[in-house]
Design an enzyme around this catalytic site. Sequence first.
Site, PDB file in Angstrom:
ATOM      1  N   SER A  95      51.013   4.066   3.402  1.00  0.00           N
ATOM      2  CA  SER A  95      49.355   4.786   3.620  1.00  0.00           C
ATOM      3  C   SER A  95      48.473   5.724   1.712  1.00  0.00           C
ATOM      4  O   SER A  95      49.265   5.954   0.957  1.00  0.00           O
ATOM      5  CB  SER A  95      48.464   4.431   4.567  1.00  0.00           C
ATOM      6  N   ASP A 106      49.462  -2.152   5.330  1.00  0.00           N
ATOM      7  CA  ASP A 106      49.827  -1.021   5.384  1.00  0.00           C
ATOM      8  C   ASP A 106      50.699  -0.893   5.868  1.00  0.00           C
ATOM      9  O   ASP A 106      51.381  -1.097   7.227  1.00  0.00           O
ATOM     10  CB  ASP A 106      48.491  -0.449   6.665  1.00  0.00           C
TER      11      ASP A 106
END
Length: 270
Positions: free
Chosen positions: A39, A151
């Site tokens: 991320s 993600d």
Amino acid sequence: MKKMGLALGGGAVLGAAHIGVLKALEEREARIEFITGTSIGAFVAALYAFGKNWKEINEISCKLKWMDITSISLSRYSLLSNEKFGELLVDHIGDQRIEDADIPLAIIATDASKGEKVILREGSVAQAVMASTCIPGLFKPVKIGGRMLLDGGIVENVPIKTLREIGAEYVIGVDLNAEHEYKDPENILDVLMNSFHFIMQQAAKLQTENADLLIKPDLSTFDRADTSQIQEIINKGYEDAMKILEDKDLSQKTSWFRTQWDRLRSTLGL
């Protein structure tokens, strides 16, 4: 001497703390020979792997605003797109490929169809970072190699295991969520972010057990979406990292080969 690696975890705007950690590590003469990121950690890891030091990353981050990295993209998959995030990376390091990084780099994403961890070691850095920062329901999924990716925090928010798999022998992990407190959500963004980070926080407790050194900045007073706090978060990351690193002689864990290679590059002006 053990080859040192750094695993940078996710945490939205709290990722600015990674820059403070990098500053502390540089001051302690720690040479990072492998780096992984998930991320926002993937964004910082990519910049660092392609030669940006903490000061340069600091300058890039402190100018960021939420609209600099997002755009409206209403679809059946999302509310927003993070394509601007990829463009920002290209602006600062060029249209690079992961395998060409100065420091071996791995970026973590999640297969949206199977829920599997995807370790990105080749291909476009910008695309990989976009995939790794693609918060489900918020950002449009990124397609790489025929897979729809989300993600990486879903599967490995602090990529310590991956770091060992790519060659690191002494692993430093940075967990941004371990000491974070959550407030009542005020809007849909807060609801999505809180829910997502609850998942990451619980999973990271197990993921970080095998770190040789774990840095957990206390970021409980900061908002994960407010970019006006970035400099304060950087400072906090630095302060908390230095407390942990005070009695650590990390310079002794750098490989002899890397040291000699750096000296040769300096001599040749590379």
